[in-house]
Structures are given as structure tokens and as C-alpha cells.
Design an enzyme around this catalytic site. Structure first.
Site, PDB file in Angstrom:
ATOM      1  N   GLU A  39    -152.451 -19.669  52.000  1.00  0.00           N
ATOM      2  CA  GLU A  39    -151.706 -20.899  52.292  1.00  0.00           C
ATOM      3  C   GLU A  39    -152.557 -21.894  53.073  1.00  0.00           C
ATOM      4  O   GLU A  39    -152.476 -23.100  52.836  1.00  0.00           O
ATOM      5  CB  GLU A  39    -150.416 -20.581  53.068  1.00  0.00           C
ATOM      6  CG  GLU A  39    -149.360 -19.872  52.243  1.00  0.00           C
ATOM      7  CD  GLU A  39    -148.893 -20.666  51.038  1.00  0.00           C
ATOM      8  OE1 GLU A  39    -149.119 -21.891  50.999  1.00  0.00           O
ATOM      9  OE2 GLU A  39    -148.307 -20.058  50.122  1.00  0.00           O
ATOM     10  N   TYR A 120    -144.686 -26.721  56.617  1.00  0.00           N
ATOM     11  CA  TYR A 120    -144.793 -26.128  55.282  1.00  0.00           C
ATOM     12  C   TYR A 120    -145.249 -24.662  55.357  1.00  0.00           C
ATOM     13  O   TYR A 120    -144.606 -23.754  54.800  1.00  0.00           O
ATOM     14  CB  TYR A 120    -145.769 -26.915  54.384  1.00  0.00           C
ATOM     15  CG  TYR A 120    -146.181 -26.053  53.226  1.00  0.00           C
ATOM     16  CD1 TYR A 120    -145.315 -25.853  52.170  1.00  0.00           C
ATOM     17  CD2 TYR A 120    -147.377 -25.334  53.247  1.00  0.00           C
ATOM     18  CE1 TYR A 120    -145.623 -24.981  51.136  1.00  0.00           C
ATOM     19  CE2 TYR A 120    -147.695 -24.468  52.227  1.00  0.00           C
ATOM     20  CZ  TYR A 120    -146.827 -24.294  51.180  1.00  0.00           C
ATOM     21  OH  TYR A 120    -147.118 -23.411  50.186  1.00  0.00           O
ATOM     22  N   ASP A 138    -143.486 -28.639  49.854  1.00  0.00           N
ATOM     23  CA  ASP A 138    -144.838 -29.187  49.710  1.00  0.00           C
ATOM     24  C   ASP A 138    -144.758 -30.376  48.743  1.00  0.00           C
ATOM     25  O   ASP A 138    -143.665 -30.821  48.382  1.00  0.00           O
ATOM     26  CB  ASP A 138    -145.790 -28.107  49.189  1.00  0.00           C
ATOM     27  CG  ASP A 138    -145.528 -27.811  47.729  1.00  0.00           C
ATOM     28  OD1 ASP A 138    -144.381 -27.994  47.285  1.00  0.00           O
ATOM     29  OD2 ASP A 138    -146.454 -27.405  47.017  1.00  0.00           O
ATOM     30  N   CYS A 190    -143.215 -29.990  35.957  1.00  0.00           N
ATOM     31  CA  CYS A 190    -142.764 -31.232  36.599  1.00  0.00           C
ATOM     32  C   CYS A 190    -143.972 -31.898  37.271  1.00  0.00           C
ATOM     33  O   CYS A 190    -144.013 -32.107  38.475  1.00  0.00           O
ATOM     34  CB  CYS A 190    -141.663 -30.921  37.617  1.00  0.00           C
ATOM     35  SG  CYS A 190    -140.740 -32.368  38.180  1.00  0.00           S
ATOM     36  N   CYS A 197    -140.647 -32.491  30.429  1.00  0.00           N
ATOM     37  CA  CYS A 197    -139.200 -32.335  30.564  1.00  0.00           C
ATOM     38  C   CYS A 197    -138.596 -31.530  29.400  1.00  0.00           C
ATOM     39  O   CYS A 197    -137.594 -30.828  29.575  1.00  0.00           O
ATOM     40  CB  CYS A 197    -138.520 -33.697  30.661  1.00  0.00           C
ATOM     41  SG  CYS A 197    -139.117 -34.709  32.044  1.00  0.00           S
ATOM     42  N   CYS A 200    -138.586 -28.004  30.348  1.00  0.00           N
ATOM     43  CA  CYS A 200    -138.251 -27.719  31.739  1.00  0.00           C
ATOM     44  C   CYS A 200    -136.923 -26.961  31.846  1.00  0.00           C
ATOM     45  O   CYS A 200    -135.915 -27.391  31.265  1.00  0.00           O
ATOM     46  CB  CYS A 200    -138.157 -29.012  32.539  1.00  0.00           C
ATOM     47  SG  CYS A 200    -137.674 -28.755  34.261  1.00  0.00           S
ATOM     48  N   CYS A 206    -131.174 -32.709  35.656  1.00  0.00           N
ATOM     49  CA  CYS A 206    -132.142 -33.604  36.295  1.00  0.00           C
ATOM     50  C   CYS A 206    -131.703 -35.064  36.168  1.00  0.00           C
ATOM     51  O   CYS A 206    -131.698 -35.637  35.074  1.00  0.00           O
ATOM     52  CB  CYS A 206    -133.520 -33.412  35.689  1.00  0.00           C
ATOM     53  SG  CYS A 206    -134.785 -34.446  36.461  1.00  0.00           S
TER      54      CYS A 206
END
Length: 338
Positions: A39, A120, A138, A190, A197, A200, A206
DNA sequence: CAAACGTGGGT
DNA sequence: TACCCAAGTTT
């Protein structure tokens, strides 16, 4: 319409990326050390760039105790090229604190007290390593949520609203898988431009897709122009060694190994020694907040240096230098070899 | 809160 | 080419 988290997790079960620091979906709990290390490396840094660094760090320092015992110079050398060197300095400080305390804190609040761990990263470690239902936000999650709810407020003003909306989606189970699923969705479906899309798993619910504005979100405040700066780097050899110096512990390239240089960062303003300098073609470099044209001055001399230390050429590894200084070396090395 | 803080890849 | 962006944190 089924729950967003449920649809996302079903998608993740089939499409999760395979990454060196990741446990497969539904798998055992991840090692907090590996989660933390990955991370930190991934902050503002692409997966592709991190992979080899992560593997090398794990080989050299397989647990937090071995990292805590490492020399600063060894860690800075291994981090060289990855950028944002405050991360490397904080990495060591954090490792030493965690080793002294016998392990990582197990709550988000506890984690966030450690150097280099902010909102985060604390949530990511709590969710991925400790399976706690913390909401990880994030850049990927900001984008996914801005589109799901058609938030048109520009970033960074929209940050608070996006966090609040993201929290409404976070499920109670499979916290680590869910956090990573959100980020995988943002990274592979995305995406900032040309979002896919059509494939997705969340397209039904959405709002931005319904409005036809998905590619435009999240909106962002206009950014400032990048100033141009100029500097000089001195490459000196006595035939056996070259002159390097450790940069000050804070500020630009703080703590990294470098050629003596000036004029671009507010540092010392004179050459490390007197010599008949040969001026090579300058190198160009772009930082986050300014562009740099660096003159490269080369000399061969046995004169004593006012600063820096000599490193034998047969012990010198240009990979230990940050990107800017690698460019300087790439310009000078062919001339030294001649 | 705005600015500082690296680097490489995609379009 | 120039700009955008990447699993942000610190001051």
C-alpha cells in the site's frame, strides 16, 4: 436491483487481478506486513511500476523486523527510481516503530498514527489485513462513486461527499475483497477515459451512465501551470571513483544519493571543487510541480572535494540513484568511458 | 486548504 | 506534443 456490494463481489470472484501482494478472492487473511508494504508503494504509483520493487523488498526484508534492522542507505537504494522518497523514509520509521511495539496496530485509528499512513492506507490495511468494514477511498473509488451517484461537484471539493457516499455502499462481510474489488473495477472497467460501461457489473444502477456523462466524471478543478527551472549537476571522476552526496533528509529527493548539483532546489550554489569543466548536452526532467533543464558538467581531476564522498566506480550502481540522477549519469557515463 | 512531493505510461 | 493519471501523505 441487487445490492451494489454483492454484484461487485460476484464480479471480483471471476475477474480479480492476480497481484504479488494479493490473496485470491475468498482466500485466507493477508499478511499485514505485505499489505502495508504494497500500500505504501502503491501510493500515487502504478501497479506495473510497483511489482518488481515489491518482490525485491520482500526478498531482502521478508518481515517488519528485518526491515526495521536495515540500513537507511540500503532502503533508499532499493527504493531509488520509485519516486516520492518521503515514503521510503517513513517506511523505515514506521517499520522501526512497529517492530519496537511488537506488531502493527489492529485498528484504523491506531494504524493512522504511524508515519506514512493516512486516511486511505489505514482503511486499506484494516480492511485487507484485518477484515474490518472500513471504507477505502482512493482515486479509483472516487471515480466509481462519482459516476454511480453522478456527483458533478469538482474534486477536491467533492471529496467529503464522495467519502460519505462510499460509506453507504460498504458491506459488513468480505471487507478486504470488497475494498480491492472497488479498486479493480476503477482500474480495469470504470477507467478515467473510455470506461467500459457495456461490461460493467454496476452499469444498471449507474446514474452517470444513465445521464451519458460517465466519461466526464469526476470533474476536477483546473490545475496550475508548471514552471521551468534550470540547474547544474557536476560529475567528477579521479579515474577510479566518482563524487556523490547524500541529499538533505527533507525536501525534493530527500535522503537519496545524488551527484552534487545546484540551481533548481534552493541547495548549495557552488561547484564541489575547482576544475576545467566540460559542458555536456543538458538533460530534461519533469517533476510533479516543475520542469527542469539540468546542465551536466564533467571533469576528471585529483583535486580535493569540498563536499560529497568518493565512490569507487566498481562499487557504483546507477540503479541506486533517483530517476533524475540516473539521467545525469546516462549522459556522463559514455564520456567517462572514453 | 493549497502546495510540495517522482516517475513512467497512456492518449 | 502536452496533458492526464496512478492503491496519497504531510505540512
Amino acid at each position: 436491483m441487487r445490492d451494489v456490494a454483492q454484484r461487485l463481489l460476484e464480479w471480483y470472484d471471476r475477474h480479480a487481478r492476480v497481484l504479488p501482494w494479493r490473496v485470491p478472492p475468498g482466500g485466507s487473511r493477508a499478511d499485514p506486513y505485505r499489505v502495508w508494504l504494497s500500500e505504501i508503494m502503491l501510493q500515487q504509483t502504478t501497479v506495473a511500476a510497483v511489482k518488481s520493487y515489491f518482490e525485491r523488498f520482500i526478498q531482502l526484508w521478508p518481515d517488519v523486523h528485518s526491515l526495521a534492522a536495515a540500513d537507511d542507505s540500503a532502503v533508499m537504494a532499493e527504493w531509488a527510481g520509485l519516486g516520492y522518497y518521503a515514503r521510503a523514509r517513513n517506511l523505515l520509521a514506521c517499520a522501526r516503530q512497529v517492530a519496537a511495539e511488537g506488531g502493527f496496530p489492529v485498528t484504523r485509528a491506531g494504524l493512522q498514527t504511524l508515519p506514512g499512513i493516512g486516511p486511505y492506507t489505514s482503511a486499506a490495511i484494516a480492511a485487507i489485513a484485518y477484515d474490518q468494514p472500513e471504507t477505502v477511498v482512493d482515486g479509483n473509488v472516487e471515480r466509481v462513486v462519482a459516476r454511480l451517484f453522478a456527483v458533478e461537484t469538482p474534486l477536491p471539493a467533492a471529496k467529503r461527499e464522495l467519502v460519505d457516499l462510499a460509506e453507504t455502499l460498504t458491506p459488513n462481510g468480505r471487507s478486504g475483497d470488497y475494498a480491492q474489488a472497488m479498486m479493480d473495477l476503477g482500474a480495469t472497467i470504470c477507467t478515467p477515459r473510455n470506461p467500459a460501461c457495456v461490461i460493467c457489473p454496476l452499469s444498471d444502477g449507474c446514474a452517470a451512465r444513465r445521464l451519458g456523462i460517465a466519461p466526464e466524471l469526476p470533474r476536477k478543478a483546473p490545475r496550475k501551470a508548471k514552471p521551468q527551472r534550470a540547474g547544474i549537476a557536476w560529475v567528477v571522476t579521479d579515474g577510479t571513483s566518482i563524487l556523490l552526496e547524500r541529499r538533505p533528509p527533507k525536501g525534493l529527493l530527500g535522503g537519496t544519493l545524488a551527484f552534487p548539483s545546484t540551481g533548481w532546489d534552493g541547495g548549495a550554489a557552488t561547484a564541489p571543487l575547482d576544475a576545467a569543466w566540460r559542458k555536456l548536452e543538458p538533460i530534461q526532467h519533469v517533476f510533479t510541480h516543475f520542469s527542469l533543464e539540468m546542465q551536466v558538467h564533467l571533469a576528471k581531476t585529483n583535486a580535493p572535494a569540498a563536499r560529497g564522498h568518493w565512490v569507487r566506480l566498481d562499487h557504483f550502481n546507477p540503479a541506486d540513484l533517483p530517476g533524475l540522477m540516473r539521467k545525469v549519469w546516462a549522459r556522463a557515463a559514455p564520456e567517462i568511458a572514453r
